[in-house]
Motif scaffolding. Structure first.
Motif, PDB file in Angstrom:
ATOM      1  N   GLU A   1       0.825  -1.207   0.000  1.00  0.00           N
ATOM      2  CA  GLU A   1       0.000   0.000   0.000  1.00  0.00           C
ATOM      3  C   GLU A   1       0.862   1.260   0.000  1.00  0.00           C
ATOM      4  O   GLU A   1       0.553   2.245  -0.682  1.00  0.00           O
ATOM      5  N   PHE A   2       1.959   1.233   0.752  1.00  0.00           N
ATOM      6  CA  PHE A   2       2.870   2.374   0.784  1.00  0.00           C
ATOM      7  C   PHE A   2       3.463   2.644  -0.598  1.00  0.00           C
ATOM      8  O   PHE A   2       3.512   3.794  -1.054  1.00  0.00           O
ATOM      9  N   LEU A   3       3.912   1.589  -1.278  1.00  0.00           N
ATOM     10  CA  LEU A   3       4.512   1.769  -2.597  1.00  0.00           C
ATOM     11  C   LEU A   3       3.496   2.337  -3.585  1.00  0.00           C
ATOM     12  O   LEU A   3       3.837   3.180  -4.422  1.00  0.00           O
ATOM     13  N   GLU A   4       2.257   1.892  -3.491  1.00  0.00           N
ATOM     14  CA  GLU A   4       1.214   2.416  -4.373  1.00  0.00           C
ATOM     15  C   GLU A   4       0.952   3.894  -4.087  1.00  0.00           C
ATOM     16  O   GLU A   4       0.864   4.707  -5.009  1.00  0.00           O
ATOM     17  N   LYS A   5       0.821   4.249  -2.808  1.00  0.00           N
ATOM     18  CA  LYS A   5       0.585   5.644  -2.436  1.00  0.00           C
ATOM     19  C   LYS A   5       1.758   6.534  -2.829  1.00  0.00           C
ATOM     20  O   LYS A   5       1.585   7.717  -3.128  1.00  0.00           O
ATOM     21  N   ASN A   6       2.940   5.936  -2.824  1.00  0.00           N
ATOM     22  CA  ASN A   6       4.163   6.679  -3.143  1.00  0.00           C
ATOM     23  C   ASN A   6       4.339   6.870  -4.646  1.00  0.00           C
ATOM     24  O   ASN A   6       5.276   7.532  -5.088  1.00  0.00           O
ATOM     25  N   GLY A   7       3.454   6.239  -5.435  1.00  0.00           N
ATOM     26  CA  GLY A   7       3.541   6.360  -6.885  1.00  0.00           C
ATOM     27  C   GLY A   7       4.638   5.524  -7.516  1.00  0.00           C
ATOM     28  O   GLY A   7       5.077   5.800  -8.638  1.00  0.00           O
ATOM     29  N   THR A   8       5.078   4.506  -6.810  1.00  0.00           N
ATOM     30  CA  THR A   8       6.150   3.642  -7.315  1.00  0.00           C
ATOM     31  C   THR A   8       5.677   2.859  -8.534  1.00  0.00           C
ATOM     32  O   THR A   8       4.618   2.240  -8.511  1.00  0.00           O
ATOM     33  N   LYS A   9       6.462   2.910  -9.590  1.00  0.00           N
ATOM     34  CA  LYS A   9       6.128   2.172 -10.814  1.00  0.00           C
ATOM     35  C   LYS A   9       6.940   0.884 -10.949  1.00  0.00           C
ATOM     36  O   LYS A   9       6.464  -0.106 -11.479  1.00  0.00           O
ATOM     37  N   GLY A  10       8.189   0.946 -10.494  1.00  0.00           N
ATOM     38  CA  GLY A  10       9.061  -0.207 -10.614  1.00  0.00           C
ATOM     39  C   GLY A  10       9.909  -0.382  -9.366  1.00  0.00           C
ATOM     40  O   GLY A  10      10.134   0.562  -8.611  1.00  0.00           O
ATOM     41  N   VAL A  11      10.358  -1.600  -9.136  1.00  0.00           N
ATOM     42  CA  VAL A  11      11.177  -1.934  -7.971  1.00  0.00           C
ATOM     43  C   VAL A  11      12.586  -2.267  -8.455  1.00  0.00           C
ATOM     44  O   VAL A  11      12.767  -3.172  -9.277  1.00  0.00           O
ATOM     45  N   SER A  12      13.564  -1.540  -7.953  1.00  0.00           N
ATOM     46  CA  SER A  12      14.949  -1.755  -8.361  1.00  0.00           C
ATOM     47  C   SER A  12      15.525  -3.009  -7.706  1.00  0.00           C
ATOM     48  O   SER A  12      14.997  -3.501  -6.701  1.00  0.00           O
ATOM     49  N   LYS A  13      16.612  -3.501  -8.237  1.00  0.00           N
ATOM     50  CA  LYS A  13      17.283  -4.673  -7.670  1.00  0.00           C
ATOM     51  C   LYS A  13      17.732  -4.394  -6.246  1.00  0.00           C
ATOM     52  O   LYS A  13      17.638  -5.260  -5.361  1.00  0.00           O
ATOM     53  N   ASP A  14      18.220  -3.186  -5.994  1.00  0.00           N
ATOM     54  CA  ASP A  14      18.689  -2.821  -4.664  1.00  0.00           C
ATOM     55  C   ASP A  14      17.547  -2.871  -3.649  1.00  0.00           C
ATOM     56  O   ASP A  14      17.691  -3.442  -2.562  1.00  0.00           O
TER      57      ASP A  14
END
Length: 262
Positions: free
Chosen positions: A205-218
């Motif tokens: 939910e946090f990632l969605e609210k934050n507008g995250t589109k992709g998750v990096s390897k790190d």
């Protein structure tokens, strides 16, 4: 007697101490894996292949024959063992080499092996880490450096609960153990609590609210370490450590939710 890296890791994980692991190995050595037939594995590969590789349609048929849901977490372990180049795809070399290393060449044997892999994935932290990191690599779109949020969320939703339930993601206390070797306490008289099942949903939910589109390897790899080490109240997080900023921000978000402010 030569000891394979896989066997050494297995005994050390189970017995925790080197001397106990060595004694257990010599008193109860592993049974050598049966030799799998290359010709049988090639014949099975031919049954499911479409062109040079097994692709989505063949994978679905394989899952039917193995009595396993295509979304079962154990297939991520199989992808790691068979070095799947991408989701739902299996090369002939990876198929033959992988199943031979596991010592099986029949569907019935594979069914039994899947149960063993499922248990190992749940209980063995090192094995979980290998499968977890490989999941990012084989599911990332060609030419892309990150994994789409929807796909990352889907994998977290099946991997994290599996590791928590079996112990592969058992909490590693952030504070040093006391002189008697007891677990550090959380103030309630018991061992320090760590990540909870609900927190995986909070993270999504946090990632969605934050507008995250992709998750990096790190972020993907560090999230694994974060889940293992963070306390249940997010109070012992070291903001000065080399955590990705995304995790820094999530800790503040999670603290607010723990305190009932979000």
């Amino acid at each position: 007697m030569a000891v394979s890296a896989k066997d050494a890791r297995k005994y050390l994980t189970k017995y925790k101490r080197l001397d106990l692991a060595v004694d257990a190995y010599y008193n109860n050595p592993p049974t050598p894996a049966p030799q799998a037939s290359t010709s049988k594995l090639n014949a099975l590969f031919d049954k499911y292949k479409d062109g040079d590789d097994i692709t989505i349609d063949g994978t679905i048929k394989l899952c039917e024959d193995l009595d396993v849901n295509p979304e079962d977490v154990v297939l991520l372990a199989v992808a790691y063992e068979l070095k799947s180049p991408s989701m739902g795809q299996w090369s002939r070399k990876g198929w033959v080499d992988g199943w031979k290393a596991l010592g099986v060449d029949t569907i019935d044997g594979m069914k039994t092996t899947l149960q063993k892999l499922r248990e190992q994935l749940a209980t063995d932290t090192d094995y979980f880490r290998h499968v977890y990191n490989y999941t990012f690599e084989f599911s990332r779109p060609p030419g892309q450096r990150s994994l789409g949020l929807d796909m990352a969320q889907g994998f977290w939703q099946i991997l994290i609960p599996h590791g928590l339930q079996g112990g592969a993601l058992a909490h590693v206390p952030s504070a040093a153990q006391d002189e008697d070797g007891d677990d550090s306490m959380d103030g309630s008289g018991g061992p320090e609590e760590g990540w909870k099942d609900d927190y995986t949903q909070w993270w999504s939910e946090f990632l969605e609210k934050n507008g995250t589109k992709g998750v990096s390897k790190d972020v993907w790899q560090m999230f694994f370490e974060f889940v293992r080490t963070i306390d249940s109240k997010f109070e012992k997080y070291d903001a000065e450590a080399a955590w990705p900023s995304t995790i820094d921000d999530f800790v503040e978000y999670a603290k607010n939710r723990v305190e009932g402010n979000a």
